[in-house]
Write a protein that holds these residues in place. Structure first.
Motif, PDB file in Angstrom:
ATOM      1  N   SER A 260       0.833  -1.211   0.000  1.00  0.00           N
ATOM      2  CA  SER A 260       0.000   0.000   0.000  1.00  0.00           C
ATOM      3  C   SER A 260       0.864   1.257   0.000  1.00  0.00           C
ATOM      4  CB  SER A 260      -0.922   0.017   1.222  1.00  0.00           C
ATOM      5  OG  SER A 260      -1.863  -1.017   1.146  1.00  0.00           O
ATOM      6  N   LYS A 261       1.914   1.247   0.796  1.00  0.00           N
ATOM      7  CA  LYS A 261       2.824   2.393   0.852  1.00  0.00           C
ATOM      8  C   LYS A 261       3.572   2.548  -0.477  1.00  0.00           C
ATOM      9  CE  LYS A 261       5.267   5.731   2.630  1.00  0.00           C
ATOM     10  NZ  LYS A 261       4.723   7.041   2.927  1.00  0.00           N
TER      11      LYS A 261
ATOM     12  N   ILE B  67       2.493   1.804  -3.469  1.00  0.00           N
ATOM     13  CA  ILE B  67       1.551   2.416  -4.410  1.00  0.00           C
ATOM     14  C   ILE B  67       1.427   3.913  -4.134  1.00  0.00           C
ATOM     15  CG2 ILE B  67      -0.888   2.498  -5.085  1.00  0.00           C
ATOM     16  CD1 ILE B  67      -0.853  -0.613  -4.729  1.00  0.00           C
ATOM     17  N   GLU B  68       1.370   4.282  -2.874  1.00  0.00           N
ATOM     18  CA  GLU B  68       1.293   5.702  -2.501  1.00  0.00           C
ATOM     19  C   GLU B  68       2.543   6.456  -2.986  1.00  0.00           C
ATOM     20  OE1 GLU B  68       1.744   8.072   1.654  1.00  0.00           O
ATOM     21  OE2 GLU B  68       0.323   6.384   1.659  1.00  0.00           O
ATOM     22  N   VAL B  69       3.719   5.863  -2.793  1.00  0.00           N
ATOM     23  CA  VAL B  69       4.969   6.497  -3.227  1.00  0.00           C
ATOM     24  C   VAL B  69       4.998   6.632  -4.745  1.00  0.00           C
ATOM     25  CG1 VAL B  69       7.485   6.179  -3.353  1.00  0.00           C
ATOM     26  CG2 VAL B  69       6.291   5.812  -1.189  1.00  0.00           C
TER      27      VAL B  69
ATOM     28  N   LYS C  86       2.414   6.872  -6.783  1.00  0.00           N
ATOM     29  CA  LYS C  86       1.463   7.937  -7.133  1.00  0.00           C
ATOM     30  C   LYS C  86       2.042   9.321  -6.843  1.00  0.00           C
ATOM     31  CE  LYS C  86      -2.890   5.454  -6.425  1.00  0.00           C
ATOM     32  NZ  LYS C  86      -4.098   5.368  -5.572  1.00  0.00           N
ATOM     33  N   ASN C  87       2.701   9.468  -5.700  1.00  0.00           N
ATOM     34  CA  ASN C  87       3.282  10.758  -5.323  1.00  0.00           C
ATOM     35  C   ASN C  87       4.394  11.194  -6.272  1.00  0.00           C
ATOM     36  OD1 ASN C  87       1.540  11.029  -3.175  1.00  0.00           O
ATOM     37  ND2 ASN C  87       3.001  10.256  -1.665  1.00  0.00           N
TER      38      ASN C  87
END
Length: 153
Positions: free
Chosen positions: A104-105, A107-109, A111-112
């Motif tokens: 999950s992290k 994917i967040e990275v 996207k960022n």
């Protein structure tokens, strides 16, 4: 949860890889040379916390403007040629929980960093349990793999 993105001029890349079970496809110089061939930028995405570590080598490429719906720079990510897979280790009893949290992290990275998609080639032996990965994307199986122990006569 901390994260770091390494480039190939950062010698710590290989130190991060070596704390995991890995194949040479994840090493800095291999990814660097493959990225040069396709005019991409080699990166190692490292997601970690107390007790676990996830590392994914990827080649980042800019998505051509004609495929975008906005003027914002957008990128895609692809594994280097071969099967570097997703490197993961956890000290926890419930490794699956840590793996989900780290994915999950990741994917967040991504996207960022304006990365719209990632194609990650899994390693046949290091990423054999794909059940959790199905929760985060699509897995496309392509044929079978044969393993031969070259140490035997």
């Amino acid at each position: 949860m901390p994260s770091k993105i390494y480039s190939t001029n950062d010698a710590d890349w290989d130190n991060v890889v070596k704390i995991h079970k890995y194949d040479f496809y994840a090493l800095r110089m291999y990814v660097h040379h493959d990225a040069k061939k396709i005019k991409g930028d080699a990166k190692l995405f490292h997601i970690y916390d107390q007790g676990y570590s996830l590392a994914v080598p990827l080649i980042i490429q800019k998505v051509p403007h004609k495929f975008l719906y906005s003027n914002e720079s957008t990128f895609d990510a692809i594994s280097p040629y071969g099967y570097p897979g997703i490197l993961f280790k956890s000290e926890a009893i419930n490794k699956e929980k840590d793996f989900r949290t780290a994915l999950s992290k990741l994917i967040e990275v991504l996207k960022n960093n304006n990365i719209c998609c990632a194609l990650i080639r899994l390693h046949t032996f290091l990423n054999s349990n794909t059940q959790i990965l199905n929760e985060f994307g699509h897995i496309n199986f392509k044929g079978e793999t044969v393993w031969i122990d070259l140490k035997k006569s």
